[in-house]
Design a protein around this motif. Structure first.
Motif, PDB file in Angstrom:
ATOM      1  N   HIS A   1     -12.251  -3.693 -15.776  1.00 39.09           N
ATOM      2  CA  HIS A   1     -12.271  -3.284 -14.369  1.00 39.09           C
ATOM      3  C   HIS A   1     -13.540  -2.538 -13.966  1.00 39.09           C
ATOM      4  N   VAL A   2     -14.514  -2.511 -14.856  1.00 43.59           N
ATOM      5  CA  VAL A   2     -15.785  -1.864 -14.542  1.00 43.59           C
ATOM      6  C   VAL A   2     -16.791  -2.920 -14.090  1.00 43.59           C
ATOM      7  N   LEU A   3     -17.491  -2.622 -13.005  1.00 43.16           N
ATOM      8  CA  LEU A   3     -18.429  -3.570 -12.422  1.00 43.16           C
ATOM      9  C   LEU A   3     -19.842  -3.292 -12.925  1.00 43.16           C
ATOM     10  N   SER A   4     -20.780  -4.027 -12.406  1.00 43.20           N
ATOM     11  CA  SER A   4     -22.181  -3.773 -12.739  1.00 43.20           C
ATOM     12  C   SER A   4     -22.582  -2.403 -12.193  1.00 43.20           C
ATOM     13  N   GLN A   5     -23.677  -1.860 -12.714  1.00 47.44           N
ATOM     14  CA  GLN A   5     -24.115  -0.543 -12.262  1.00 47.44           C
ATOM     15  C   GLN A   5     -24.374  -0.530 -10.754  1.00 47.44           C
ATOM     16  N   GLU A   6     -24.982  -1.573 -10.264  1.00 39.27           N
ATOM     17  CA  GLU A   6     -25.290  -1.638  -8.832  1.00 39.27           C
ATOM     18  C   GLU A   6     -24.013  -1.609  -7.994  1.00 39.27           C
ATOM     19  N   LEU A   7     -23.033  -2.410  -8.408  1.00 40.90           N
ATOM     20  CA  LEU A   7     -21.777  -2.456  -7.653  1.00 40.90           C
ATOM     21  C   LEU A   7     -20.988  -1.157  -7.793  1.00 40.90           C
ATOM     22  N   GLU A   8     -20.992  -0.570  -9.000  1.00 37.73           N
ATOM     23  CA  GLU A   8     -20.292   0.699  -9.192  1.00 37.73           C
ATOM     24  C   GLU A   8     -20.896   1.781  -8.298  1.00 37.73           C
ATOM     25  N   THR A   9     -22.208   1.779  -8.157  1.00 37.67           N
ATOM     26  CA  THR A   9     -22.871   2.760  -7.294  1.00 37.67           C
ATOM     27  C   THR A   9     -22.453   2.554  -5.845  1.00 37.67           C
ATOM     28  N   ILE A  10     -22.400   1.304  -5.432  1.00 40.18           N
ATOM     29  CA  ILE A  10     -21.981   1.009  -4.056  1.00 40.18           C
ATOM     30  C   ILE A  10     -20.544   1.462  -3.827  1.00 40.18           C
ATOM     31  N   VAL A  11     -19.662   1.135  -4.799  1.00 37.20           N
ATOM     32  CA  VAL A  11     -18.255   1.520  -4.665  1.00 37.20           C
ATOM     33  C   VAL A  11     -18.109   3.040  -4.608  1.00 37.20           C
ATOM     34  N   SER A  12     -18.867   3.735  -5.454  1.00 36.45           N
ATOM     35  CA  SER A  12     -18.765   5.193  -5.467  1.00 36.45           C
ATOM     36  C   SER A  12     -19.208   5.791  -4.138  1.00 36.45           C
ATOM     37  N   LYS A  13     -20.151   5.130  -3.476  1.00 33.65           N
ATOM     38  CA  LYS A  13     -20.628   5.636  -2.190  1.00 33.65           C
ATOM     39  C   LYS A  13     -19.609   5.434  -1.072  1.00 33.65           C
ATOM     40  N   THR A  14     -18.606   4.590  -1.320  1.00 33.98           N
ATOM     41  CA  THR A  14     -17.570   4.390  -0.295  1.00 33.98           C
ATOM     42  C   THR A  14     -16.496   5.466  -0.339  1.00 33.98           C
ATOM     43  N   SER A  15     -16.505   6.307  -1.380  1.00 29.91           N
ATOM     44  CA  SER A  15     -15.407   7.266  -1.548  1.00 29.91           C
ATOM     45  C   SER A  15     -15.286   8.231  -0.377  1.00 29.91           C
ATOM     46  N   SER A  16     -16.429   8.614   0.184  1.00 29.30           N
ATOM     47  CA  SER A  16     -16.388   9.597   1.273  1.00 29.30           C
ATOM     48  C   SER A  16     -15.807   9.020   2.561  1.00 29.30           C
ATOM     49  N   ILE A  17     -15.864   7.689   2.694  1.00 26.99           N
ATOM     50  CA  ILE A  17     -15.307   7.083   3.911  1.00 26.99           C
ATOM     51  C   ILE A  17     -13.938   6.450   3.666  1.00 26.99           C
ATOM     52  N   SER A  18     -13.603   6.228   2.402  1.00 27.38           N
ATOM     53  CA  SER A  18     -12.340   5.531   2.107  1.00 27.38           C
ATOM     54  C   SER A  18     -11.123   6.397   2.407  1.00 27.38           C
ATOM     55  N   ASP A  19     -11.308   7.708   2.448  1.00 32.06           N
ATOM     56  CA  ASP A  19     -10.184   8.599   2.699  1.00 32.06           C
ATOM     57  C   ASP A  19     -10.067   9.025   4.153  1.00 32.06           C
ATOM     58  N   ILE A  20     -10.785   8.360   5.046  1.00 35.74           N
ATOM     59  CA  ILE A  20     -10.753   8.765   6.449  1.00 35.74           C
ATOM     60  C   ILE A  20      -9.346   8.666   7.030  1.00 35.74           C
ATOM     61  N   SER A  21      -8.607   7.621   6.658  1.00 32.66           N
ATOM     62  CA  SER A  21      -7.238   7.488   7.174  1.00 32.66           C
ATOM     63  C   SER A  21      -6.382   8.681   6.763  1.00 32.66           C
ATOM     64  N   SER A  22      -6.489   9.078   5.501  1.00 33.49           N
ATOM     65  CA  SER A  22      -5.733  10.232   5.026  1.00 33.49           C
ATOM     66  C   SER A  22      -6.190  11.504   5.728  1.00 33.49           C
ATOM     67  N   GLN A  23      -7.488  11.620   5.957  1.00 36.14           N
ATOM     68  CA  GLN A  23      -8.021  12.797   6.633  1.00 36.14           C
ATOM     69  C   GLN A  23      -7.528  12.880   8.072  1.00 36.14           C
ATOM     70  N   VAL A  24      -7.461  11.732   8.736  1.00 32.54           N
ATOM     71  CA  VAL A  24      -6.937  11.709  10.108  1.00 32.54           C
ATOM     72  C   VAL A  24      -5.475  12.125  10.119  1.00 32.54           C
ATOM     73  N   PHE A  25      -4.703  11.601   9.166  1.00 34.51           N
ATOM     74  CA  PHE A  25      -3.287  11.988   9.068  1.00 34.51           C
ATOM     75  C   PHE A  25      -3.153  13.496   8.885  1.00 34.51           C
ATOM     76  N   ASP A  26      -3.943  14.066   7.980  1.00 39.34           N
ATOM     77  CA  ASP A  26      -3.876  15.507   7.723  1.00 39.34           C
ATOM     78  C   ASP A  26      -4.315  16.320   8.935  1.00 39.34           C
ATOM     79  N   ALA A  27      -5.232  15.771   9.721  1.00 40.22           N
ATOM     80  CA  ALA A  27      -5.780  16.517  10.859  1.00 40.22           C
ATOM     81  C   ALA A  27      -4.867  16.480  12.081  1.00 40.22           C
ATOM     82  N   LEU A  28      -4.004  15.475  12.163  1.00 42.49           N
ATOM     83  CA  LEU A  28      -3.128  15.355  13.334  1.00 42.49           C
ATOM     84  C   LEU A  28      -2.118  16.495  13.372  1.00 42.49           C
TER      85      LEU A  28
END
Length: 595
Positions: free
Chosen positions: A143-170
């Motif tokens: 389940h581990v990708l290439s270094q380039e793809l892993e870096t891209i995926v890791s950069k999505t972490s800050s935006i992937s939780d926006i739905s949860s953040q909106v729920f918590d903020a409501l």
């Protein structure tokens, strides 16, 4: 109540973590130096076993600093949210953690690419302490990708939780509830009390006023909930899992068959027991039509005594004597060393939790009001804290953290032992009936309701995986149907039932809820054996508490003599519920006949 008016001995002592802010920032600088050192070792840590060991020792120390810094900051913020100094500390450590995560994203890829060399290093005795955790890293190979793809995926972490953040903020505002002609404030804390009211108009008004707000914002909540499901499905697909369920179970190394076993037992095989319980409620309350919001009406009108903190500890120490002197002394330390922040006050976080790390005490936040629920909450959280204390004192920093998969076992064992203690010390049939009812309700919430939640969540994840649309109507219709099946033919569903799914934060935790059922079934098995004087079970359970995260969770439970892969564990739990239900039904019907 203001925090400054609370006696110092009734607040937690966080000075044991850092005596002042300078110590905090000194450790932060040490952590930053360690991160720099780790980055410098990037191209050399795999060259030989000594450099390999040095890298992991530094990484472990960095992790310890981060956990300690985070613990100090978040505990302070939860009781003093308006203190900007602590808020700055909290924001600083969160920002640094994000930096660490993105900076070290090379690690897993390089470990997998050099898996043969890593496996060879792990044969060395000096790396024994790291063997299990690093084998877990290698298990990710598929389940581990290439270094380039892993870096891209890791950069999505800050935006992937926006739905949860909106729920918590409501934050919703609710129309008041009218009780005896007076307006009363309705919120998440008071809803349950209104639903216990004898007046059906109060119950209905409270339920409608609360959940009509969720209907008002249904499209927002549908977007946040579907966003979470789509996020989980996206990561499962990108990481080459068959689906979100398999991805969520991977870290615990748990087969999907266990998840479906729990759902089969609760939602099919033993659900008639829950329907029988609801029919009994309807009979006792003498209601022609019983709505889902009527189910909170107490079946036993009994006022438990009020407890002081010291009285709670007296009872808890009696209850945990069964584990022996070492465990008892841990509970005493919690009081003497001020692990617990007891009383509610303006701005303090609601609810209760146990939180800490290898280099701190396992601190407990409570909102103590002196009722039985406060006592039950205290022994529950002390179960978590004792588990953490024993794990940290018997395992290394690498292996001390136990998984969420087993996290509810120790707390639920304590809570179940407490109810049995209260039953044994009941002074009347009415008091006994009250605690039997408490036990039944506790079982219902964990071994029946959570699997219903899990079924609903799994269907939403499946929709996301298959790319199906998830409008509010689709989501709420599904939840309405699941609740109708769950409660059974004796209970009538209110029109707002479907929208109540938007209130439940657990649906944002990615297949978490079934673990409550696991915790309860395991706890019931352990408690029943302990109360029967099973010394072998006692020894195995205490060893489990000391084992931290040194093995796969399923293996830890097997060592504790409670194998979650066997049908017998679940059958015993549901049969226990049936036994309690039989006893309660006899007492409550006998009491009714004498009125």
């Amino acid at each position: 109540m203001e925090r400054k008016s609370i006696a110092i001995e009734d607040t937690w002592d966080l000075s044991r973590i850092y005596a002042n802010k300078q110590e905090f920032y000194t450790d932060l600088e040490k952590a930053k130096d360690l991160l720099s050192s780790l980055l410098q070792q990037k191209d050399s840590f795999l060259e030989n076993d000594d450099q390999f060991l040095k890298f992991h020792q530094d990484e472990t120390m960095l992790s310890r600093y981060i956990q300690k810094l985070h613990c100090f900051a978040h505990l302070h913020c939860d009781v003093e949210p308006n203190n900007q100094e602590y808020q700055t500390m909290y924001a600083t450590i969160l920002s640094f953690y994000d930096q660490v995560t993105s900076s070290l994203d090379f690690y897993t890829v390089m470990m997998i690419e050099n898996s043969d060399k890593v496996a060879q290093y792990l044969e060395d005795e000096k790396l024994e302490d790291y063997r299990y955790s690093l084998q877990e890293v290698l298990r990710q190979k598929k389940h581990v990708l290439s270094q380039e793809l892993e870096t891209i995926v890791s950069k999505t972490s800050s935006i992937s939780d926006i739905s949860s953040q909106v729920f918590d903020a409501l934050r919703l505002d609710y129309d008041p509830v009218h009780v005896d002609g007076k307006e009363k404030v309705l919120n998440s804390a008071t809803l349950t009390e209104f639903l216990k009211n004898k007046d059906p108009k109060v119950r209905k008004e409270a339920y409608h006023n609360f959940f009509k707000e969720y209907k008002k914002f249904e499209n927002v909540y549908a977007a946040t909930l579907s966003g979470v499901m789509k996020k989980d499905a996206f990561y499962a697909d990108v990481k080459n899992f068959e689906g979100p369920l398999e991805a969520s179970l991977f870290d615990d190394n748990v087969p999907t068959s266990l998840f479906f076993k729990i759902l089969e037992k609760a939602n099919v095989q033993y659900r008639p027991l829950f329907h029988r319980y609801n029919a009994l409620k309807k009979k006792i309350l003498n209601l022609d039509t019983m709505y889902n919001y009527d189910l909170n009406i107490p079946l036993v009108q009994y006022q438990t005594k009020k407890y002081t903190i010291d009285e709670c500890f007296d009872i808890i120490l009696d209850v945990v004597q069964i584990f022996g002197e070492d465990y008892v002394n841990i509970i005493k330390k919690a009081r003497e060393e001020r692990w617990i922040d007891y009383y509610p006050h303006a701005g303090k976080r609601i609810g209760a939790y146990s939180s800490g790390c290898y280099d701190t005490n396992p601190y407990i936040l409570m909102n103590f009001i002196g009722d039985y629920n406060s006592l039950s909450t205290m022994i529950h959280e002390l179960g978590h804290s004792a588990h953490s204390y024993l794990s940290c004192h018997h395992q290394s920093p690498v292996n001390c953290d136990y998984r969420i998969f087993v996290a509810e076992v120790a707390s639920t064992v304590n809570e179940t032992l407490l109810i049995n203690y209260m039953l044994d010390h009941a002074s009347s049939e009415k008091e006994k009936a009250y605690f039997l009812y408490e036990l039944l309700e506790n079982c219902v919430g964990l071994i029946f309701r959570q699997p219903m939640y899990a079924d609903f969540e799994h269907i939403l994840h499946t929709w996301a995986k298959e790319g199906k649309p998830m409008s509010s109507q689709m989501i709420t219709d599904l939840y309405y149907t699941k609740n109708a099946e769950y409660y059974g033919p004796e209970i009538t569903m209110d029109e707002y039932v479907g929208y109540s799914c938007y209130y439940i934060p657990h649906f944002y935790y990615n297949y978490y809820v079934y673990k409550y059922t696991l915790g309860m079934t395991v706890a019931l098995a352990i408690v029943s054996r302990l109360l029967n004087g099973d010394e072998k079970q006692k020894e195995a359970y205490l060893n489990f508490l000391k084992s931290g995260g040194s093995k796969d969770p399923v293996d830890l439970l097997k060592d504790a003599l409670v194998n979650p892969l066997e049908d017998q564990l679940y059958d015993d739990a549901f049969h226990y519920f049936e036994t309690i239900l039989n006893e309660f039904e006899k007492i409550i019907l006998d009491m009714s006949s004498t009125l």
